[in-house]
Scaffold this active site. Structure first.
Site, mmCIF file in Angstrom:
data_model
loop_
_atom_site.group_PDB
_atom_site.id
_atom_site.type_symbol
_atom_site.label_atom_id
_atom_site.label_comp_id
_atom_site.label_asym_id
_atom_site.label_seq_id
_atom_site.Cartn_x
_atom_site.Cartn_y
_atom_site.Cartn_z
ATOM 1 N N PHE A 1 39.519 40.630 46.029
ATOM 2 C CA PHE A 1 39.485 39.056 46.127
ATOM 3 C C PHE A 1 38.918 38.583 45.075
ATOM 4 O O PHE A 1 38.784 37.287 44.522
ATOM 5 C CB PHE A 1 38.874 38.458 47.347
ATOM 6 C CG PHE A 1 37.295 38.486 47.414
ATOM 7 C CD1 PHE A 1 36.615 37.622 46.821
ATOM 8 C CD2 PHE A 1 36.706 39.910 48.085
ATOM 9 C CE1 PHE A 1 35.238 37.614 46.884
ATOM 10 C CE2 PHE A 1 35.480 39.632 48.067
ATOM 11 C CZ PHE A 1 34.456 38.781 47.446
ATOM 12 N N LYS B 1 50.076 44.206 46.241
ATOM 13 C CA LYS B 1 49.621 43.770 47.183
ATOM 14 C C LYS B 1 48.289 42.918 46.684
ATOM 15 O O LYS B 1 47.069 43.635 46.537
ATOM 16 C CB LYS B 1 49.293 44.956 48.213
ATOM 17 C CG LYS B 1 48.957 43.948 49.598
ATOM 18 C CD LYS B 1 47.909 44.479 50.678
ATOM 19 C CE LYS B 1 46.386 44.307 50.223
ATOM 20 N NZ LYS B 1 46.056 43.022 50.305
ATOM 21 N N GLU C 1 44.475 39.404 50.500
ATOM 22 C CA GLU C 1 44.990 38.190 51.508
ATOM 23 C C GLU C 1 43.948 36.964 51.417
ATOM 24 O O GLU C 1 44.551 35.924 51.814
ATOM 25 C CB GLU C 1 45.054 38.653 52.909
ATOM 26 C CG GLU C 1 43.773 39.171 53.438
ATOM 27 C CD GLU C 1 43.257 40.752 53.243
ATOM 28 O OE1 GLU C 1 43.621 41.037 52.049
ATOM 29 O OE2 GLU C 1 42.979 41.510 54.187
ATOM 30 N N SER D 1 36.152 47.748 47.611
ATOM 31 C CA SER D 1 34.874 48.268 48.155
ATOM 32 C C SER D 1 35.040 49.964 48.100
ATOM 33 O O SER D 1 36.108 50.506 48.398
ATOM 34 C CB SER D 1 34.637 47.803 49.440
ATOM 35 O OG SER D 1 35.658 48.417 50.494
ATOM 36 N N CYS E 1 31.818 43.430 40.355
ATOM 37 C CA CYS E 1 31.350 44.978 40.528
ATOM 38 C C CYS E 1 30.528 45.192 39.313
ATOM 39 O O CYS E 1 29.779 46.505 39.245
ATOM 40 C CB CYS E 1 32.625 45.790 40.555
ATOM 41 S SG CYS E 1 33.741 45.835 38.827
HETATM 42 P P1 NAD Z 1 38.081 45.431 50.033
HETATM 43 O O1 NAD Z 1 37.900 47.065 49.911
HETATM 44 O O2 NAD Z 1 37.654 44.696 51.157
HETATM 45 O O3 NAD Z 1 39.560 44.983 49.709
HETATM 46 C C1 NAD Z 1 40.315 45.534 48.905
HETATM 47 C C2 NAD Z 1 41.910 45.618 49.187
HETATM 48 O O4 NAD Z 1 41.962 46.337 50.171
HETATM 49 C C3 NAD Z 1 42.261 44.253 49.591
HETATM 50 O O5 NAD Z 1 43.379 43.871 49.163
HETATM 51 C C4 NAD Z 1 42.298 44.274 51.025
HETATM 52 O O6 NAD Z 1 43.440 43.731 51.583
HETATM 53 C C5 NAD Z 1 42.363 45.846 51.392
HETATM 54 N N1 NAD Z 1 41.930 46.295 52.353
HETATM 55 C C6 NAD Z 1 40.825 45.934 52.890
HETATM 56 N N2 NAD Z 1 40.237 46.717 54.098
HETATM 57 C C7 NAD Z 1 41.305 47.467 53.949
HETATM 58 C C8 NAD Z 1 41.282 48.854 54.818
HETATM 59 N N3 NAD Z 1 40.529 49.178 56.055
HETATM 60 N N4 NAD Z 1 42.304 49.788 54.786
HETATM 61 C C9 NAD Z 1 43.189 49.434 53.818
HETATM 62 N N5 NAD Z 1 43.093 48.513 52.828
HETATM 63 C C10 NAD Z 1 42.137 47.563 52.960
HETATM 64 O O7 NAD Z 1 37.416 44.729 48.752
HETATM 65 P P2 NAD Z 1 37.307 43.211 48.372
HETATM 66 O O8 NAD Z 1 36.060 42.739 49.422
HETATM 67 O O9 NAD Z 1 38.607 42.338 48.297
HETATM 68 O O10 NAD Z 1 36.488 43.236 46.863
HETATM 69 C C11 NAD Z 1 35.193 43.350 46.809
HETATM 70 C C12 NAD Z 1 34.822 44.752 46.448
HETATM 71 O O11 NAD Z 1 35.516 45.396 45.481
HETATM 72 C C13 NAD Z 1 33.584 45.016 46.297
HETATM 73 O O12 NAD Z 1 32.874 46.302 46.569
HETATM 74 C C14 NAD Z 1 33.527 45.355 44.594
HETATM 75 O O13 NAD Z 1 32.460 45.870 44.014
HETATM 76 C C15 NAD Z 1 34.661 45.765 44.485
HETATM 77 N N6 NAD Z 1 35.414 45.845 43.029
HETATM 78 C C16 NAD Z 1 35.350 46.905 42.190
HETATM 79 C C17 NAD Z 1 35.720 46.942 41.000
HETATM 80 C C18 NAD Z 1 35.932 48.233 40.162
HETATM 81 O O14 NAD Z 1 36.414 47.949 39.103
HETATM 82 N N7 NAD Z 1 35.154 49.063 40.410
HETATM 83 C C19 NAD Z 1 36.329 45.595 40.668
HETATM 84 C C20 NAD Z 1 36.297 44.618 41.427
HETATM 85 C C21 NAD Z 1 35.807 44.592 42.642
#
Ligand code: NAD
Length: 496
Positions: free
Chosen positions: A163, A187, A190, A240, A295
């Protein structure tokens, strides 16, 4: 047709319902009836609704992408790159509009949103350069015998994004994957499904054929279907650590190539000789920019020896920041509770709250936490070792550089790490010792700009290589090796 977003300021502005984009048409989910409100975090009010797709929508998107692959993969790479040249111009033309849309769905300030779109454009530019980079290699390996290496697309590939960067992170994947000749199922998060709707519209206007880029809206069920689908050859994920790890395992289990970037706990080491003004400006910008939802954000400041003069300068700068003007809201209501929970727990465990962002308010409701600085945090406190993902800086005090490096390296993440010093020797020692993929010297957000690849180590990244730059092109392609011998050479053996 997705019309331009009308807002020219922060006032609450409605946008179209987010739906799936399959074979060039916007469509409702086939069977799923789930939906979610898309909130404007500054107002805490809905600006749209997202219709959540399911497994059958993923299947429809994959079939659309498979049909498009036959033609798209035959286009010369230069022609595919020309779509990105046109997209670059379109994104420049619509920069303001794309930035407002992103600001409204994610909450970041307009300036931050604009910087994100500009970074997306930089990624598009890398895609434009690929015809000049991807020529392959050819060598006469023995007399009359040549080996030639070229990069072939994989087929249908997929991307799942978080997000916090609704516009830029998809562009970590799309230029390399599409210019290589793949077709794509994306994807979006959401929570922020709107930015890529406008981008998909611009792509279509720039001549991207129907079915080359498909979007399936939704959450976990869509991601799991993407991991499992036999028609998808590679999956890029950014999010994450918990989810990155699970997605990596699941996608790999279905024999897919996977690269999954995860969360972070970035340590900034500060020594007493650091330039006070530069360090204070940088550290504050790093931990509070985008409300700490990056991140690459500074999370732990490891103060070596007597750094009180630098900490005071950081405190003064952070205390002056005004939420709503200098800093946007966090994206979700639940995030406010999570972040405040970390601050409360640290205070209870003995940390001193130097700047307190609890109770911050905007002028129109919404989800706010102000900049927060916690002093005397220990590495075992949750605020000292877990990803908070909010505008919170935890200060850990240590007696010497060795202990600072030990703490940095003991944390399981390995995204970013920086040193603030005016000593080249100290900088060199730290840069050679820290266990992180993206490191900075006097840089608070050490993002490697194009063409250098973005990617962390350890629990910040699962799979080989980086997501952007040349590694990205390698990830979305396979190498074909052709060995050629035209004239039979009777005097020597085949492999001689
Ligand atoms: P998230 O892991 O909750 O969600 C990421 C994606 O996975 C979304 O599209 C979501 O719909 C999907 N998702 C969520 N839960 C899921 C599950 N149980 N099974 C399968 N898919 C699932 O992350 P977020 O809250 O959207 O973003 C923030 C996180 O992303 C932070 O931890 C941040 O550090 C990380 N991030 C990392 C980088 C990087 O380059 N390392 C870059 C941006 C963000």
């Amino acid at each position: 047709m997705i019309p331009p977003f009308a807002a020219k300021g922060y006032e609450l502005t409605q946008f179209l319902t987010a739906r799936n984009y399959i074979a060039g048409a916007w469509c409702d989910p086939l069977t799923s009836k789930d939906s979610l409100e898309v909130m404007n975090p500054r107002h805490g009010k809905a600006m749209s609704t997202v219709l959540m797709g399911g497994r059958d929508d993923v299947d429809a998107a994959v079939r659309s992408a498979q049909a498009a692959f036959a033609d798209w993969s035959k286009w010369p790479i230069r022609d595919r790159a020309h779509v990105f040249y046109r997209l670059r111009s379109a994104m420049e033309k619509h920069l303001e509009e794309l930035s407002w849309l992103l600001s409204h769905e994610n909450g970041k300030l307009y300036a931050e949103a604009k910087a994100e779109v500009e970074k997306g454009i930089e990624c598009v530019e890398y895609g434009c350069s690929l015809p000049n980079l991807a020529a392959g290699e050819k060598l006469e390996v023995s007399r009359g015998v040549t080996c030639e290496l070229s990069y072939a697309p994989l087929g249908v590939v997929a991307g799942v994004v978080p997000f916090n960067f609704p516009n830029m992170v998809p562009f970590w994947m799309l230029p390399q994957a599409l210019v290589a000749g793949n077709t794509f199922v994306l994807k979006p998060s959401e929570q922020v499904p709107l930015s890529m709707m406008r981008v998909a519209q611009l792509f279509a206007e720039c001549g991207l054929p129907s079915g080359v880029l498909n979007i399936v809206q939704g959450g976990q069920p869509v991601v799991e279907a993407l991991c499992d689908h036999a028609g998808i050859k590679a999956l890029g994920f950014v999010g994450s650590t918990r989810v990155a790890k699970a997605v990596y395992a699941r996608a790999s289990a279905s024999s897919k190539r996977a690269l999954c970037l995860g969360g972070a706990k970035n340590h900034l080491i500060v020594v007493p000789d650091a330039d006070v003004a530069l360090t204070a400006d940088n550290v504050v910008a790093s931990f509070m920019g985008c409300a700490g939802q990056r991140c690459m954000a500074a999370s732990v400041l490891v103060a070596v020896g007597d750094c009180d003069h630098i900490i005071e300068a950081i405190r003064v700068r952070a205390a002056k920041l005004v939420t709503g003007t200098d800093m946007g809201p966090v994206t979700q209501e639940a995030a406010v509770r999570r972040i405040v929970g970390y601050i409360d727990a640290a205070e209870k465990a003995g940390a001193k709250v130097l700047v307190d962002g609890r109770g911050a308010k905007g002028d129109a409701g919404g989800y706010w936490v102000g900049p927060t600085i916690l002093d005397n945090v220990t590495p075992d406190m949750p605020a000292g070792c877990e990803e908070i993902f909010g505008p919170v800086l935890s200060i850990v005090r240590v007696p010497n550089l060795e202990r600072a490096i030990e703490i940095e390296n003991a944390n399981p993440y390995g995204n970013a790490s920086s040193i603030y010093t005016t000593s080249g020797d100290v900088a060199k020692r730290v840069m050679e010792s820290v266990d992180a993929g993206m490191c900075g010297v006097n840089v608070g957000v050490p993002v490697p700009r194009e063409p250098f690849g973005f990617g962390g180590w350890n629990d910040s990244g699962f799979g080989a290589g980086n997501m952007t730059g040349w590694d990205g092109y390698r990830f979305w392609t396979r190498q074909r090796k052709v060995t050629t011998k035209w004239a039979l050479q009777k005097d020597i053996t085949w492999m001689s």
